[in-house]
Design an enzyme around this catalytic site. Structure first.
Site, PDB file in Angstrom:
ATOM      1  N   CYS A 191       0.894  -1.276   0.041  1.00  0.00           N
ATOM      2  CA  CYS A 191       0.061   0.037   0.120  1.00  0.00           C
ATOM      3  C   CYS A 191       0.861   1.460  -0.106  1.00  0.00           C
ATOM      4  O   CYS A 191       1.847   1.269   0.669  1.00  0.00           O
ATOM      5  CB  CYS A 191      -0.888   0.085   1.313  1.00  0.00           C
ATOM      6  SG  CYS A 191      -1.834   1.193   1.303  1.00  0.00           S
ATOM      7  N   GLN A 243     -18.913 -10.367  10.494  1.00  0.00           N
ATOM      8  CA  GLN A 243     -17.268 -10.463  10.618  1.00  0.00           C
ATOM      9  C   GLN A 243     -16.583  -9.928   9.420  1.00  0.00           C
ATOM     10  O   GLN A 243     -17.230 -10.453   8.239  1.00  0.00           O
ATOM     11  CB  GLN A 243     -16.833 -12.086  10.866  1.00  0.00           C
ATOM     12  CG  GLN A 243     -17.191 -12.628  12.179  1.00  0.00           C
ATOM     13  CD  GLN A 243     -16.461 -12.002  13.345  1.00  0.00           C
ATOM     14  OE1 GLN A 243     -15.381 -11.245  12.844  1.00  0.00           O
ATOM     15  NE2 GLN A 243     -16.552 -12.551  14.239  1.00  0.00           N
ATOM     16  N   GLU A 295     -28.847 -13.158  23.333  1.00  0.00           N
ATOM     17  CA  GLU A 295     -28.365 -12.468  22.836  1.00  0.00           C
ATOM     18  C   GLU A 295     -28.917 -10.974  23.642  1.00  0.00           C
ATOM     19  O   GLU A 295     -30.071 -11.023  24.045  1.00  0.00           O
ATOM     20  CB  GLU A 295     -28.736 -11.896  21.456  1.00  0.00           C
ATOM     21  CG  GLU A 295     -28.389 -10.522  20.828  1.00  0.00           C
ATOM     22  CD  GLU A 295     -26.732 -10.347  20.826  1.00  0.00           C
ATOM     23  OE1 GLU A 295     -26.664  -9.064  21.276  1.00  0.00           O
ATOM     24  OE2 GLU A 295     -26.005 -11.104  20.620  1.00  0.00           O
ATOM     25  N   CYS A 345     -12.132 -11.715  20.943  1.00  0.00           N
ATOM     26  CA  CYS A 345     -11.595 -10.887  20.405  1.00  0.00           C
ATOM     27  C   CYS A 345     -10.572 -10.137  20.995  1.00  0.00           C
ATOM     28  O   CYS A 345     -10.011  -8.977  20.628  1.00  0.00           O
ATOM     29  CB  CYS A 345     -12.341  -9.862  19.439  1.00  0.00           C
ATOM     30  SG  CYS A 345     -13.568  -9.341  20.699  1.00  0.00           S
ATOM     31  N   CYS A 371      -3.472  -0.433   8.683  1.00  0.00           N
ATOM     32  CA  CYS A 371      -2.448  -1.474   8.975  1.00  0.00           C
ATOM     33  C   CYS A 371      -1.136  -1.018   9.582  1.00  0.00           C
ATOM     34  O   CYS A 371      -0.596  -0.117   9.326  1.00  0.00           O
ATOM     35  CB  CYS A 371      -2.056  -2.152   7.415  1.00  0.00           C
ATOM     36  SG  CYS A 371      -3.183  -2.644   6.551  1.00  0.00           S
TER      37      CYS A 371
END
Length: 431
Positions: free
Chosen positions: A81, A264, A314, A388, A90
């Protein structure tokens, strides 16, 4: 007369020192040793030496920046990039994907005190099926469209992005041209792009009403590009301009979702993750399975294709309703969804009276510390925890281990190549 003294600040000298990096942390920073403590240096790789300048000196560690690199590691890559190093998206494009995965796996193994035998990964480029680009149009200047700079609110004008799904990356110049041609550019906040199974979505956030001419131009653009367009004049409002309701595939099932619902980012890793969860749980035709923090059914519905019955729980009512709709849409009648406060004792709910053989949970970054004692009371044979945040995973795992469970499988999920994000999945079995 009283005199007040402030503590002396630790002064960092701008002295140049030469160090050799011996490790890479999970965030992609080189780790060296200096004066008996860890020295973190962004941009350096193991086996590389450099002249560096100390920028922060703490009691337990220090930080430095590279003044001059003296040699290159064979693991060093040329970033794809042109914005790498400025854009905050990134942090590790200069690192080989093999080294990225090894360093993340090593960090996970240290936290969990268990060997990482599984790495679940997909293609390292073109993997992002969702992105949010900031928009800003300063007076008498061109429209800015891109991602934020690292540690700043400034926008990096992004012309290309090699981690975006190719369909989305190809759209960037045309979206910029379309938005720049609108009369209300100063009222644009951000644009979200999603590559769904149903096609491409574009969600445009604006802070003031758009003119009829601007809306017409946007609608024509959506038709010419074959994308579904949604306008978001306020945070809770979504106006459909064109296109169909989006959906994505999870383990062969079609899951409908709202353009703003969480899905996701990495489709390939998500597919493998769901398949691995089913394998690790060893779901059988007679099993009752509980899925906590289930969202709209990413795991719940695939579980229902194998188990006798599945309960999805949930905390967000809209996702519970979406899960129920998706169950009906996929012809699954052995699955039920419930809206519950997951900090409360779920074992007291009527739907839990017969217990569960297997449990899956996929909490947010805060983890599931309030839920662990309730899971333990259910006494499932197997538990799969998808995480995560490795720090909260390690914390929550202690409760299960202390209750007689053992970590039998541990996987690093490379959901976000070239970044410091570390996701994982653990199988616990009752001993």
């Amino acid at each position: 007369m009283a005199q007040f003294y402030s503590a002396k600040r630790r002064v960092t000298t701008r002295q140049i020192i030469t160090v050799k990096v011996n490790d890479l942390d999970s965030f992609g920073q080189g780790v060296a040793r200096h004066n008996g403590k860890a020295l973190f240096i962004p941009g350096l790789l193991p086996e590389e030496s450099a002249e560096v300048i100390i920028t922060e000196d703490k009691k337990q560690f220090a930080r430095a920046r590279v003044s001059r690199r003296l040699n290159d590691s064979p693991e060093r890559e040329t970033p794809r990039c042109p914005h790498f190093g400025v854009c905050g998206g990134c942090q590790q494009q200069h690192v080989s994907i093999a080294l990225q995965q090894r360093s993340k796996s090593a960090a996970l193994a240290r936290l969990m005190k268990h060997e990482v035998k599984d790495i679940i990964a997909g293609a390292p480029w073109g993997y992002r099926r969702r992105a949010r680009l900031s928009l800003n149009c300063p007076p008498d200047k061109p429209l800015q469209m891109g991602f934020r700079k690292a540690g700043s609110s400034d926008i990096v004008n992004v012309e290309q992005c090699p981690v975006l799904a190719p369909q989305l990356a190809a759209l960037l110049p045309r979206i910029r041209a379309c938005l720049a041609s609108l009369h209300g550019t100063r009222h644009l906040g951000h644009v979200e792009l999603v590559q769904a199974g149903s096609g491409t979505l574009m969600i445009l956030r604006h802070t003031a009403p758009l003119s009829a001419a601007d809306k017409e131009k946007l609608e024509r653009f959506s038709h010419s590009e074959g994308l579904s367009l949604f306008l978001a004049p306020f945070s809770e409002i979504l106006e459909t301009v064109s296109g169909e309701a989006p959906w994505y595939d999870s383990h062969g099932l079609r899951l409908a979702f709202s353009p703003r619902d969480f899905i996701q980012v990495n489709e390939a890793v998500n597919q493998q993750m769901v398949a691995r969860a089913l394998e690790w749980l060893d779901v059988r035709a007679e099993d009752r399975v509980l899925d906590l923090f289930c969202g709209m059914g990413n795991f719940t519905l695939p579980l229902a294709t194998r188990a006798a019955s599945v309960v999805g729980v949930e905390g967000v009512p809209a996702l519970v309703e979406k899960g129920r709709e998706n169950a009906i849409r996929n012809g699954l009648h052995n699955v039920t969804f419930f809206h519950e406060n997951l900090e409360e004792d779920v074992t007291k709910q009527p739907w839990a009276k017969n217990g569960f053989d297997k449990v899956l949970l996929d909490p947010a970054r805060a983890g599931a510390t309030g839920v662990m004692r309730h899971i333990i009371k259910l006494k499932p044979i197997r538990i799969v925890y998808v995480s995560c945040n490795p720090a909260t995973l390690a914390r929550d795992s202690e409760a299960l281990v202390n209750a007689g469970y053992e970590v039998t499988r541990l996987a690093m999920l490379d959901m976000f190549p070239h970044t410091g994000h570390l996701e994982s999945m653990v199988l616990f079995e009752r001993m």
